[in-house]
Design a protein around this motif. Structure first.
Motif, short mmCIF file in Angstrom:
data_model
loop_
_atom_site.label_atom_id
_atom_site.label_comp_id
_atom_site.label_asym_id
_atom_site.label_seq_id
_atom_site.Cartn_x
_atom_site.Cartn_y
_atom_site.Cartn_z
N ASP A 49 0.82 -1.21 0.00
CA ASP A 49 0.00 0.00 0.00
C ASP A 49 0.85 1.26 0.00
OD1 ASP A 49 -2.24 -1.54 0.00
OD2 ASP A 49 -2.53 -1.44 2.19
N VAL A 61 2.98 2.22 -2.08
CA VAL A 61 3.03 2.80 -3.40
C VAL A 61 1.61 3.24 -3.76
CG1 VAL A 61 3.61 2.44 -5.81
CG2 VAL A 61 4.92 1.29 -4.04
N LYS A 62 1.33 4.48 -3.58
CA LYS A 62 0.00 4.99 -3.87
C LYS A 62 0.09 5.86 -5.11
CE LYS A 62 -1.81 4.89 0.78
NZ LYS A 62 -2.45 5.65 1.84
N THR A 63 -0.95 5.79 -5.90
CA THR A 63 -0.98 6.61 -7.10
C THR A 63 -1.93 7.76 -6.88
OG1 THR A 63 -2.72 5.22 -8.02
CG2 THR A 63 -0.46 4.68 -8.62
N GLU A 64 -1.55 8.88 -7.40
CA GLU A 64 -2.40 10.07 -7.31
C GLU A 64 -3.34 10.08 -8.48
OE1 GLU A 64 -0.97 14.16 -7.02
OE2 GLU A 64 0.50 13.40 -5.61
N LYS A 65 -4.58 10.39 -8.19
CA LYS A 65 -5.55 10.50 -9.28
C LYS A 65 -5.39 11.87 -9.91
CE LYS A 65 -9.11 7.44 -7.53
NZ LYS A 65 -10.52 7.33 -7.15
N PRO A 66 -5.32 11.91 -11.24
CA PRO A 66 -5.20 13.23 -11.88
C PRO A 66 -6.51 14.00 -11.77
CG PRO A 66 -5.40 11.50 -13.51
CD PRO A 66 -5.32 10.83 -12.18
#
Length: 153
Positions: free
Chosen positions: A38, A40-45
């Motif tokens: 968890d 590694v989280k991606t940011e929502k554009p």
């Protein structure tokens, strides 16, 4: 031969049993491994970033209202198919001409759209073997079958 097949079947059974054992007795996902994945989280554009990216890649972004207006405008005024004018051509078949020569000449004169498709049709129907020398008047509204019949009389 029978012993070889029995040995192979036994080996497959043993391998399957081993895989099932490892699958069901493997280490469960612990809190430590869960938090590591968890991490590694991606940011929502944002919506603006998405629109900008789409427009940079030659896409058009429309609101629902604009889309509905376009859709309604198309339904109200359907496009009328353009009627192509009929083209005529006088084809002179000479001794030694092949089906490739004939189809190329018809394509250049805009009588047919695809010379290789017409040549294939002639080959499949075996009309390419019975082309007759002569002068033929063909038009763009004729089907492959009609043109082939005309040239093989």
């Amino acid at each position: 031969m029978k012993q070889v097949i029995q040995g192979f079947a036994t080996a497959l059974l043993l391998a399957g049993a081993c895989m099932l054992t490892f699958y069901f007795t493997g280490t469960p996902k612990t809190e430590q491994t869960a938090t590591a994945s968890d991490a590694v989280k991606t940011e929502k554009p944002s919506i603006d970033e998405i629109k900008k990216e789409l427009e940079e890649n030659d896409y058009h972004v429309l609101s629902n209202q604009d889309y509905d207006e376009l859709k309604n405008a198309q339904q109200k005024a359907p496009e009328k198919p353009k009627k192509e004018e009929q083209k005529t051509f006088t084809l002179k078949l000479e001794t030694g001409m092949t089906s490739q020569d004939v189809s190329s000449a018809l394509e250049k004169a805009d009588i047919i759209e695809d010379a290789s498709a017409f040549r294939t049709y002639l080959d499949i129907t075996e009309a390419s073997e019975s082309l007759q020398v002569g002068t033929y008047h063909v038009s763009s509204d004729m089907k492959y079958e009609d043109i082939a019949k005309l040239m093989t009389k």
